[in-house]
Every structure is written in structure tokens, then in C-alpha cells.
Design a protein around this motif. Structure first.
Motif, short mmCIF file in Angstrom:
data_model
loop_
_atom_site.label_atom_id
_atom_site.label_comp_id
_atom_site.label_asym_id
_atom_site.label_seq_id
_atom_site.Cartn_x
_atom_site.Cartn_y
_atom_site.Cartn_z
N LEU A 59 -8.93 16.68 -54.27
CA LEU A 59 -9.78 17.69 -54.93
C LEU A 59 -9.50 17.79 -56.42
O LEU A 59 -10.28 18.41 -57.16
N ARG A 60 -8.42 17.20 -56.90
CA ARG A 60 -7.98 17.34 -58.27
C ARG A 60 -8.48 16.18 -59.12
O ARG A 60 -8.64 15.05 -58.63
N PRO A 61 -8.75 16.47 -60.41
CA PRO A 61 -9.10 15.37 -61.33
C PRO A 61 -7.85 14.57 -61.68
O PRO A 61 -6.73 15.09 -61.60
N PRO A 62 -7.99 13.30 -62.06
CA PRO A 62 -9.25 12.56 -62.24
C PRO A 62 -9.75 11.84 -61.00
O PRO A 62 -10.83 11.26 -61.01
N ILE A 63 -8.97 11.88 -59.91
CA ILE A 63 -9.35 11.09 -58.74
C ILE A 63 -10.59 11.66 -58.06
O ILE A 63 -11.34 10.94 -57.40
N PRO A 232 -16.19 -7.46 -64.14
CA PRO A 232 -16.50 -6.74 -65.38
C PRO A 232 -16.67 -5.24 -65.15
O PRO A 232 -17.00 -4.79 -64.04
N ASP A 233 -16.44 -4.47 -66.21
CA ASP A 233 -16.76 -3.04 -66.26
C ASP A 233 -16.14 -2.25 -65.10
O ASP A 233 -16.80 -1.49 -64.40
N ILE A 234 -14.84 -2.41 -64.89
CA ILE A 234 -14.17 -1.61 -63.88
C ILE A 234 -12.83 -1.16 -64.45
O ILE A 234 -12.06 -1.96 -64.99
N SER A 235 -12.58 0.13 -64.36
CA SER A 235 -11.38 0.70 -64.95
C SER A 235 -10.16 0.46 -64.06
O SER A 235 -10.28 0.02 -62.91
N LYS A 236 -8.99 0.76 -64.60
CA LYS A 236 -7.76 0.57 -63.84
C LYS A 236 -7.71 1.48 -62.62
O LYS A 236 -7.26 1.08 -61.54
N ASN A 237 -8.16 2.74 -62.80
CA ASN A 237 -8.17 3.66 -61.67
C ASN A 237 -9.11 3.17 -60.57
O ASN A 237 -8.78 3.25 -59.37
N ASP A 307 -0.25 10.27 -59.46
CA ASP A 307 -0.26 11.17 -60.61
C ASP A 307 -0.85 12.53 -60.25
O ASP A 307 -0.32 13.58 -60.66
N SER A 308 -1.94 12.52 -59.48
CA SER A 308 -2.54 13.79 -59.06
C SER A 308 -1.61 14.56 -58.14
O SER A 308 -1.53 15.79 -58.20
N LEU A 309 -0.86 13.85 -57.28
CA LEU A 309 0.09 14.51 -56.40
C LEU A 309 1.23 15.14 -57.20
O LEU A 309 1.66 16.27 -56.91
N LYS A 310 1.72 14.43 -58.24
CA LYS A 310 2.77 14.99 -59.09
C LYS A 310 2.27 16.22 -59.83
O LYS A 310 3.00 17.24 -59.94
N ASP A 311 1.05 16.16 -60.36
CA ASP A 311 0.48 17.31 -61.06
C ASP A 311 0.33 18.50 -60.12
O ASP A 311 0.62 19.65 -60.50
#
Length: 346
Positions: A59-63, A232-237, A307-311
Motif C-alpha cells: 500500500l506504500r509508495p513507490p511500490i 527498452p524503457d523499463i526502470s530498475k524498480n 525499502d518500503s518494508l524498512k520505511d
């Protein structure tokens, strides 16, 4: 197919036809009995907590801005319901020797059968939707910009639930109560039997076939990437999430395939299906991995999820510290809680 129920056949003395019974697990092997009695109560809280954490973190950003998060959230809810209603509840009722909800009346039998179909098979279709989403990202990145969005994923989840309801709605009139208060599927009509085969294929077999197909398509695309054909055109996340969905798809297919195949064999051939009860027990235990793997794959493979879990953990700890400090302030002496006056005496 239920994770804590198995399908068996029973020939009533007052009936000439063989009926389709949905009953509780009664382990028929010492190893199966050990797993059911001791491993099950350990896995249940782990499964519920892991899927609850997965849902909260997604539920949290950015995921939560990635379309796949919608399918994974829906899958987490389905997994929690599976652990709670189909595994824990059946285990508690079996150990307490209480009558199951499906055996209370004809209406409860039909409602429980309908809910069982929705909860059990919805998770497979949600993972299939996530796999389709990632295949579009990998193979048609230009079209994926308009197809693989959060809005489209939410619509897809709604359509999946509508389709599952349409296929499972037969449970509301095709199940009945036997004289000994068992909930069974009426097979005395050719249309009912044909619908049972069709629904078994659509609910259990078809999503696994699609998972196998789309999982291999993702593997092939990543192999082509390593041979020089870049994506092409795909971010790391997006790339991390795609790898994660590929692993989840293969894992769910591998763990759910035995129980679904055996279940379909029960439907097609009653006599041979009766001899596979022990195999179905162990296959149902293997299928538990499906409802645990998502959290562990996400936490080990997906950086944005970690990262979202740590936040989320840091936010929770900071709130607890603020609450604790407020409690400590309130517990001080009254003279320390008074606000000093700004007026001066002459």
C-alpha cells in the motif's frame, strides 16, 4: 481443491448413483498425520502474518504505483482468507470435534462451497494477471505504457472476480446435504457432471497452464536480454518486480500443479480418484507453499519492496516512540505539566 479438505466419493445405500463429497481431512498416514497435527498450527500464523505484512507494504509508495502491486495485494488477501477459513478454521473444528459450517444446513453447505471455490482459486488467477502484466512489459513495452497501469490492473482484478463468481455460482444449487449431513455435489445429471468438469478446468487447470506459459515467456525474454537484446524503457524498480513475478509464477505453478491435477482426476474418474486420497493429502500440504512464497520472494528479490518494508518499520517505531514520550509526559508531576505564565509581576 481445498488446502485442508479433500474430495472423495461415497455410495449411499439408499441411492444408486455415486455422489461427490466434500469432507474434512482425516490423515491416513503417520507422516500426513504429523504434518496435519503439528506443522499446520505453526504454518498458519506465519502465513497470516506474512501476507498481512505484504498487503500493508504494497500500500506504500513507490511500490504501490507499479501495476503488479494491485495483483499481489489481491493475492495476499486471498492467501490470508485461505489460511484463516480453509486451513485454520477446519483444523480448529476438527480438533474440537465440532460440526463444520457446511454441515449445518443445505443453505450453509451451498454458501460454503461457493466461498471455497472463490477463495481457493482466486489467488491463482491474480498471479496469472500479474504474469500477463509483466509479459506485456517485457515483450511489448510501447503498448504496456497504456495497458500496464494501476487503473487497468484494478479493472482486471474486478473482471477476474466477476469471472470466478460466474464459474462458481453453480455451487449455490448443485450442492446438497446427504442423509448423514455431508455436503456433496449432485452428479446424477449429465449437465451437472459436464459443468463440474468445465468449472474444474477453468478454475484450477487453466490458470496453471497460463502461469507455465507466461512464466516461460518471461524466462525466454530475460535469456534474450543476456544475449544482447536489451529491454527498452523499463526502470530498475520495474525490472526487480518483473523478476519477482517470474519467480512467483514458477513457484506457484510447481507447488499447485500436483493438487490440481489430482483434483481433476477425481472429477473425471471417480474410481481411480478414490485411490489417490493419500497423494491428495500430501499435495495439499505442498500447495501451502503457494500462500507463503510471495512474501519471501519479495523480501529476498525485490529491492523496492525491502525499502518500503524498512520505511514502514521506521514509521511504526517512530510512532511508538512519540506515543511513549507522550505517556511519559503525562506521568510527570503536575507542576512539570503546567505551562509557565508569561505575565510578570510588578
Amino acid at each position: 481443491m481445498e488446502n485442508q479438505t479433500y474430495l472423495m466419493y461415497h455410495n449411499y445405500s439408499n441411492e444408486s448413483n455415486i455422489t461427490f463429497i466434500l469432507d474434512h481431512v482425516h490423515p491416513s498416514h503417520p507422516v500426513s498425520e504429523f504434518i496435519y497435527n503439528y506443522i499446520c498450527p505453526i504454518f498458519v500464523p506465519i502465513g497470516i502474518i506474512c501476507n498481512l505484512l505484504t498487503f500493508i507494504v504494497l500500500l506504500r509508495p513507490p511500490i504501490n504505483n507499479i501495476s503488479v502491486s494491485v495483483y499481489l495485494k489481491a493475492y495476499s488477501l486471498a492467501a490470508m482468507l485461505t489460511w484463516t477459513l480453509l486451513i485454520k478454521l477446519n483444523w480448529v473444528l476438527d480438533k474440537a470435534e465440532l460440526r463444520h459450517f457446511s454441515r449445518m444446513s443445505q443453505i450453509s453447505c451451498r454458501i460454503w462451497s461457493f466461498l471455497t471455490c472463490i477463495v481457493t482459486f482466486s489467488g491463482f488467477w491474480f498471479i496469472t494477471g500479474a504474469a500477463v502484466d509483466r509479459v506485456f512489459i517485457l515483450w511489448t513495452p510501447k503498448r504496456a505504457q497504456c495497458l500496464c497501469t494501476v487503473f487497468m490492473a484494478k479493472n482486471a482484478v474486478v473482471f477476474i472476480m466477476i469471472g470466478l463468481t460466474a464459474v462458481s455460482i453453480h455451487s449455490l444449487w448443485m450442492y446438497d446435504m446427504s442423509p448423514n449431513q455431508d455436503c456433496y455435489f449432485v452428479r446424477d445429471d449429465y449437465f451437472n457432471q459436464l459443468w463440474l468438469w468445465t468449472s474444474g478446468f477453468l478454475l484450477g487447470c487453466l490458470p496453471l497452464i497460463l502461469l507455465f506459459t507466461f512464466g516461460n515467456l518471461m524466462i525466454i525474454r530475460f535469456c534474450l536480454k543476456h544475449h544482447g537484446r536489451q529491454i527498452p524503457d523499463i526502470s530498475k524498480n520495474e525490472m526487480d518486480v518483473t523478476y519477482t513475478v517470474m519467480i512467483i509464477s514458477i513457484t506457484v505453478f510447481t507447488c499447485a500443479m500436483p493438487s490440481n491435477i489430482l483434483h481433476f482426476m477425481h472429477i473425471i474418474d471417480m474410481e481411480n480418484g478414490n485411490r489417490l486420497t493419500l497423494l491428495m493429502e500430501f499435495a495439499s500440504y505442498i500447495s501451502w507453499i503457494c500462500y507463503l512464497c510471495v512474501f519471501f520472494v519479495l523480501i529476498t528479490r525485490c529491492n523496492v519492496f525491502r525499502d518500503s518494508l524498512k520505511d514502514a518499520f521506521n514509521d511504526c517505531m517512530s510512532r511508538l516512540r512519540r506515543k511513549r514520550s507522550q505517556i511519559e509526559l503525562k506521568s510527570l508531576k503536575p507542576e512539570y505539566n503546567q505551562v509557565p505564565s508569561t505575565s510578570t509581576s510588578v
